[in-house]
Structures are given as structure tokens and as C-alpha cells.
Write an enzyme that holds these catalytic residues in place. Structure first.
Site, PDB file in Angstrom:
ATOM      1  N   ASP A  94      -0.858  -5.477   5.030  1.00  0.00           N
ATOM      2  CA  ASP A  94      -0.277  -5.780   3.729  1.00  0.00           C
ATOM      3  C   ASP A  94       0.380  -7.153   3.788  1.00  0.00           C
ATOM      4  O   ASP A  94       1.163  -7.434   4.696  1.00  0.00           O
ATOM      5  CB  ASP A  94       0.755  -4.709   3.380  1.00  0.00           C
ATOM      6  CG  ASP A  94       1.368  -4.890   2.004  1.00  0.00           C
ATOM      7  OD1 ASP A  94       0.962  -5.816   1.272  1.00  0.00           O
ATOM      8  OD2 ASP A  94       2.259  -4.084   1.665  1.00  0.00           O
ATOM      9  N   HIS A 146      -1.931  -2.536   1.622  1.00  0.00           N
ATOM     10  CA  HIS A 146      -0.956  -2.430   0.538  1.00  0.00           C
ATOM     11  C   HIS A 146      -1.336  -1.322  -0.440  1.00  0.00           C
ATOM     12  O   HIS A 146      -2.478  -1.214  -0.875  1.00  0.00           O
ATOM     13  CB  HIS A 146      -0.900  -3.777  -0.197  1.00  0.00           C
ATOM     14  CG  HIS A 146       0.082  -3.813  -1.324  1.00  0.00           C
ATOM     15  ND1 HIS A 146       1.429  -3.938  -1.126  1.00  0.00           N
ATOM     16  CD2 HIS A 146      -0.107  -3.731  -2.679  1.00  0.00           C
ATOM     17  CE1 HIS A 146       2.050  -3.953  -2.303  1.00  0.00           C
ATOM     18  NE2 HIS A 146       1.137  -3.823  -3.261  1.00  0.00           N
ATOM     19  N   SER A 159       5.537  -1.791  -4.624  1.00  0.00           N
ATOM     20  CA  SER A 159       5.047  -3.150  -4.803  1.00  0.00           C
ATOM     21  C   SER A 159       6.016  -3.930  -5.701  1.00  0.00           C
ATOM     22  O   SER A 159       7.210  -3.986  -5.410  1.00  0.00           O
ATOM     23  CB  SER A 159       3.628  -3.119  -5.353  1.00  0.00           C
ATOM     24  OG  SER A 159       3.022  -4.390  -5.307  1.00  0.00           O
TER      25      SER A 159
END
Length: 699
Positions: free
Chosen positions: A231, A261, A129
Site C-alpha cells: 500500500d 490498499h 483510506s
């Protein structure tokens, strides 16, 4: 938002269970602003690769502690040193402060290679991320500062690479995830990204933060990228892959369909461990394989050391075999080489059992199963139970590998929340949904563990020509066999078309009922393989006669079965407990079905009566749990317990509701009670398994 993220992360760490002693971890301050947590595999004497790890959290949340389980698994399984960086966070510290901290940590790790026992020629950046974005930004900064030689690769998991308002012009048309996943997706959405970028103080044209704008991409080391379909950052990874390909950089991207995600931090999701182990393979992709050491232990121990009650199902039979099923797309690109392939892996969000309180369940009268039928194209409407993310979780992408499949074969029966075969409906009692498929693959790994990684015990020679796998299930045994024996032509048969389409050229799958008259040429097979067919055949003597007729003279037949229930030799298993009565219930079910569940006890004699010679029987007592003393038995026992826990509903739901008149709720309660006892090491239970093989006479 940061507080919510950190609270959730702390709860998830607890669910992973206590840390393994296979990895040592300690904290160290590298300057007045930055602390790192260092992970090192125990007992590794060689200099190891070093990965500098950057946690996720949108630049404004998270910490090394919240991704401790992931770092431990990566450190042990690569094996490598992991230096996890506690960089400063927004909004107090705007970007590029976090990137600068990450850069300083990378330099510290490199300068202290000797102290870390690190290999200075095998340093890489890794993160997820925002942390994936920082890993890429640190690489960019190393290149800008003339230090490209220090870093050999990047592993970017669901990374931030672009600003939603300023994607690279060349690929703006494919940058759609910010609109497609702007809302109604788990974990992060457009609002989260607006808050993250706002608090971080980033500018849309900052090429240090958003590396897809960098002019230095051609200087990047090899990059591994993982993306997820649900995501908002999906196309950050997709666009980065395209740009790196354009720049001639070695790059590989694995895409997880249907997943959101950062799902891999959830231990209750079956695919989490698969994702992490694939990231380990990603590390090996970006580094020189010649310098990669082997881990001290393989992945089977992860079952016992990184699991909790709701999570013990993310097992990957090494990343290699897991890639033989659905829902990961793998693309790779090297300078002068471009390859795209669809690897089929079967990763899937978990289903969890919410056990009803016993007082809430009356003694039910016999009930009819709750049954529906659905065409394959309608299956997306069938709900999976307790999907952790609320995402579509069917496996409708599975197709058969023969052209003769009709819609009637895929018009599956839905019953009590599970999916069953349509062809010869009701003949086989087991479900054919993704949960069942994963269980079959777990069983495959357990058999390999028991047989010293051998696919068979029969002495079939080095070059078998024609092989038949009856009841092939997911096809995983047949695929492994096709790899091991490229000289052989393998046919795998089953009632359900749940096998992959993309398989080796020497393997094909057919929809067939083994109880029908076999239509293959007689005397044509060198080897016939049967596994876990208890309760499937009404007339075993006829089945064995057919196998004998279709084998070549001198060919082998091999069968593997286990008992319908569980035993102990020391009286620690209460015969009146749900755990203890499971065997008798299985026997009674088989009697009512007219299809014995006691095949294991009977098959040696029946195979002999059919006319086979040179019959060998090998008997196993699989320990259930970790009650035995030796490490090998503890590993095996952990796998056996896991196999049983995942198999109880598959084995029982249909037969107990159809033939014993139980309600779904009563079945689930019985399973929950058995699972409670399975975890007790004071019960010295075991599960019997036997292998029998015999040879067709040569005369």
C-alpha cells in the site's frame, strides 16, 4: 478515476450478497448538504456505542452505499450503531469541506444519542483510506474546538495521515512506501495520490488534513490502525503509530503482509472478513471494554449471509483464534506500557476456480501429475492460482518449531498448482499450502460448533499432564488445548512444518510419521488425540496398539473422522450424479492406495480389538446447506457446505491424478459439478461424522 472507482465499488457490493436482516438501515438528512445512513442491530435494547463512519475514495469518490456490507458487519458484530456519512466530494468541493461535513455529522450523531439509542460515553470515529484520514481530522477538529470529551476512540483503516512531500521530519527516514509502492501495486499508486491531492486542493502543511503534523496528538483518544504492506499509504499508518506512541497515546496497529490498499472491500479475498472482524476488535480496543455489549449472534452466520460463490472462504473463527497463524503483525502501545508481538494468522488472497466448459474437456487418458520440487527459499517462484491482486502468496514465513528441520523436509513437492509435504513424500495425499491450512482451520471451527465448543468429548479430567496430538496440521487444536489446559505438556506431530513458531510454552511441534515406531516413553501420555486421518494409515491395528502402549493406565484415546462422501435419506441425492458418486470414488481411491478412506466406519471395532475399554461412539449427520428447518441446523449446514466446498480440491487433486489417472482439468470439472449440487436445497444431503474414544485399562 472517480467513475471507475464507483463502478468497481458497486460491483463489489453485489458480490457480498443480499444484506442480512440482523441489521436495520435507513437514510436521514442532517442538513442541506449532508445525508447519513444509520445502521442499528435488530433486537438490541441496550444503548450501544456509536461509530461515525467515513467511506474511502480519495476525497473524490465513494459513498455510504459502496461500503454498506462492511458497515453492516461492523454494526452487528461490535455491536454498535454506525452512522455512515455521505460527505461532499472533490473536485467540486475542496477540502476541508469533506472534513467539515464529517465533523457536522459527528456532532449530529452525538446530539441525537437518545434518538439513536446510543451510549454518549462510547462514541468513536472510523473510516478507511481518505475516510480514515477524515476520521482522524474530525478528531483533530473536535480537540481544537474544545470537544475532545465527545470522542472516545478512532479506528483508522489504511488511513491518509501525511503528504508525500512533507512527512514529519522525525520519521522521514522510515517514510518509504511512496517510493517502494509508487507503481506496480494494485488499486492505488503514486499517480492516484497525485490526482487525489490535486483535485482536493490540499496543502502539504495542512495539519487538519495531515494529522501527523498536528500539535494536538497527545490529546488524541486511543487509536487503532490497520496497514497493508503493498500500500502506498502503508507508512502513513506506521508514522502515525510512532507519533502517537511518542505522545503517550494508547495505540494498536495491525499490519497485513503482502496485501494491497483497501483489499478488505473485495469479498473474493479470503482475508477480507478477517480484516473486518479484526477492526471490530479494534473498536473494542479503543473503547472501554466494560461498556461493550455482546453481539446477538456470533460470526458463523456471516458465512451464509455475506458470501458469494467465489468468496466463501474469508471465515474467521472469531478474531481470537484467527490470530494463531501467519502474516499479521500486531503492535500495541499504552501510556507507560509498550508491547510488540507477532500474532500468526494465515490470511491470504483467495484462489478462484475458473470452470472449463464440459465440451472443451475430452475424456482424458491417464496422465502423470505435473510435479516439481522446490526448496523453501525458492517457493516464492511457485505461482498461486488466480491471485486476485497478482501478489506473492506463498506461506514461506511458516517454519517448524523444532531445531532439527533440514532443508530436505521443506523441499516441497509442487504438483498441479498445489504444494505437498517433502518428508516421507507421497505418504499423505493432502496439500500443505495456505489454501489447505485455511481449510483445516475451518474444519476446526466446524468441530467446535458440533461439540458445543468443546475440544474433546473424552472425560480426561481437569489437569491432564501429557498430551499427544497426531496429525496436528496447522496446530490450531493443540494451541487451543494448550490455552485451556496450562497444566499439560502437549506434543503435536505432523509430516509438514506448517505450524506457527510462536506458541505457548507448554506446546511443541515435531515432524514425525505416525506409522513409524513411536519413540516416546511408554505409559507416558494421559490423552492421545487424532482427527481426520482417513486415508493416512496403512495399518490401523498397529497404530492403535502403539497408542495403547504409550498411554498411561486410565488414559484416553480419541479419534474423529468423517465419511469419504455424502448421503441422503429421502432419495433426493442422485446416486449417479457427481455429488452422489463422490463416496464410491473415495472408497475406490483408498483401495488403490492401500489406505482406507472408510476409517470412520471401522475405527470403533478396531479400537476395541486393540484392547481399549469404556469405548463410546457418537454419530453425527451434518446437514449440507440450509435445507433443514431450525436456525441451529441452518447455521451448521452453511458451515458444513462451506467446509466441503473448500475441501473438495484438497481431498481429491492428488489422489485422483495419482491413483485414478484423471487430469487436473477433469478433477476441477468434477469439483465444479459437485459444488453446483451442494447449493441446491432440494437435495437433502448430509455428511457423516463420528467420534470414538476409549480408555486404556487401569490394570
Amino acid at each position: 478515476m472517480a467513475e471507475q472507482y464507483n463502478t468497481l465499488g458497486a460491483a463489489l457490493v453485489e458480490q457480498w450478497g443480499p444484506p442480512s436482516d440482523a441489521v436495520q438501515a435507513y437514510d436521514e438528512e442532517i442538513n442541506e448538504h449532508v445525508t447519513i445512513r444509520i445502521y442499528a442491530p435488530a433486537c438490541q435494547k441496550k444503548a450501544l456505542p456509536v461509530g461515525v463512519y467515513y467511506h474511502g475514495g480519495g476525497y473524490m469518490a465513494g459513498s455510504p452505499a459502496l461500503e454498506d456490507p462492511i458497515c453492516r458487519i461492523i454494526s452487528e458484530q461490535t455491536p454498535c450503531i454506525i452512522v455512515s456519512v455521505d460527505y461532499r466530494l472533490a473536485p467540486k468541493y475542496k477540502l476541508p469541506t469533506g472534513i467539515d461535513d464529517g465533523y457536522d455529522a459527528f456532532l449530529w450523531a452525538y446530539e441525537n444519542a437518545s434518538k439513536l439509542n446510543g451510549n454518549p460515553f462510547a462514541y468513536f470515529a472510523i473510516g478507511g483510506s481518505a475516510g480514515g484520514g477524515i476520521a482522524l481530522s474530525v478528531t483533530e477538529k473536535l480537540i481544537r474546538n474544545g470537544k475532545r470529551s465527545l470522542i472516545q476512540g478512532v479506528v483508522a483503516l489504511n488511513p491518509i495521515t501525511s503528504h508525500m512531500d512533507n512527512p514529519p521530519a522525525k520519521y522521514k527516514d522510515i517514510y518509504k512506501s511512496y517510493s517502494e509502492n509508487a507503481s506496480n501495486v494494485p488499486l492505488i499508486d503514486r499517480h492516484c495520490m497525485d490526482v487525489s491531492f490535486g483535485n482536493s486542493g490540499v496543502q502539504p502543511d495542512d495539519s487538519l488534513v495531515f494529522v501527523t503534523l498536528s500539535s494536538n496528538l497527545s490529546s488524541f483518544p486511543p487509536v487503532y490502525i490497520a496497514t497493508c504492506e503493498k500500500d502506498i499509504l502503508r507508512d502513513d499508518g506506521v508514522v502515525l503509530e510512532h507519533l502517537l506512541q511518542d505522545a503517550g497515546v494508547k495505540v494498536k496497529r495491525e499490519h497485513y503482509a503482502r496485501f494491497p490498499h483497501y483489499f478488505f472491500v473485495f469479498p473474493s479475498v479470503k482475508a477480507s472478513l478477517t480484516f473486518i472482524l479484526n477492526a471490530v476488535q479494534g473498536i473494542k480496543f479503543v473503547l472501554n471494554p466494560d461498556i461493550m455489549p455482546s453481539p446477538q449472534r456470533t460470526t458463523e452466520h456471516l458465512l451464509g449471509e455475506h458470501t458469494s460463490t467465489n468468496r466463501e472462504s474469508a471465515v474467521a473463527n472469531e478474531a481470537d483464534s484467527s490470530k494463531k497463524r501467519d502474516h499479521i503483525t500486531n503492535t500495541s502501545h499504552d501510556a507507560g506500557y509498550d508491547q510488540t508481538s507477532s500474532n500468526r494468522t494465515g490470511i491470504d488472497s483467495d484462489t478462484r476456480l475458473d470452470t472449463p466448459h464440459p465440451d472443451s474437456i475430452p475424456n482424458p487418458a491417464p496422465t502423470q501429475p505435473d510435479t516439481e520440487f522446490a526448496d523453501e527459499e525458492e517457493q516464492d517462484e511457485q505461482p498461486e492460482e488466480d491471485d486476485p491482486f497478482g501478489l506473492d502468496d506463498t506461506d514461506s514465513t511458516r517454519t517448524a518449531s523444532t531445531a532439527s528441520i533440514t532443508s530436505s523436509i521443506t523441499r516441497y513437492r509442487w504438483e498441479n498448482g498445489r504444494r505437498y509435504h517433502a518428508y516421507k513424500d507421497g505418504v499423505y495425499w493432502g496439500p500443505n499450502d495456505e489454501q489447505a491450512a485455511e481449510h483445516l482451520d475451518i474444519a476446526h471451527h466446524l468441530f467446535l460448533l458440533s461439540f458445543d465448543n468443546k475440544l474433546h468429548l473424552a472425560p480426561i479430567g481437569k489437569n491432564p499432564q501429557r498430551v499427544l496430538d497426531i496429525g496436528t496440521g496447522t496446530g490450531i487444536w493443540a494451541m487451543d488445548f494448550a490455552d485451556q489446559y496450562p497444566s499439560a505438556q502437549i506434543i503435536g506431530t505432523d509430516l509438514s512444518p506448517i505450524q506457527p513458531t510462536w506458541v505457548q510454552p507448554n506446546l511443541k511441534f515435531e515432524i514425525d510419521d505416525a506409522e513409524d515406531e513411536w519413540m516416546w516413553q511408554r505409559d507416558s501420555f494421559d490423552y492421545v488425540h487424532v482427527r481426520c486421518m482417513f486415508g493416512c494409515i496403512a495399518d490401523w491395528p498397529r497404530f492403535y496398539q502403539q497408542a495403547l502402549r504409550h498411554l498411561k493406565p486410565g488414559g484416553y484415546f480419541e479419534q474423529i473422522e468423517f465419511a469419504p462422501g455424502f448421503k441422503s435419506d429421502d432419495g433426493s441425492l442422485d446416486p449417479n450424479s457427481p455429488y452422489g458418486t463422490w463416496h464410491d470414488i473415495g472408497v475406490e481411491v483408498g483401495r488403490k492406495m492401500g489406505r482406507s478412506f472408510e476409517t470412520m466406519y471401522e475405527m470403533a471395532d478396531m479400537i476395541s480389538d486393540a484392547g481399549f475399554t469404556n469405548i463410546h461412539e457418537k454419530r453425527y449427520k451434518w446437514p449440507i446447506g440450509t435445507w433443514k428447518r431450525s436456525r441451529a441446523d441452518k447455521v451448521l449446514g452453511a458451515w458444513v457446505r462451506f467446509h466441503i466446498e473448500q475441501g473438495l480440491e484438497n481431498w481429491s487433486m492428488a489422489v485422483l491424478t495419482r491413483f485414478m489417472g484423471w487430469s487436473r482439468e477433469r478433477v476441477l470439472l468434477e469439483i465444479a459439478l459437485v459444488k453446483q449440487d451442494l447449493k441446491r436445497d432440494d437435495i437433502h444431503g448430509y455428511h457423516e461424522m463420528r467420534v470414538v474414544y476409549g480408555q486404556k485399562p487401569r490394570d
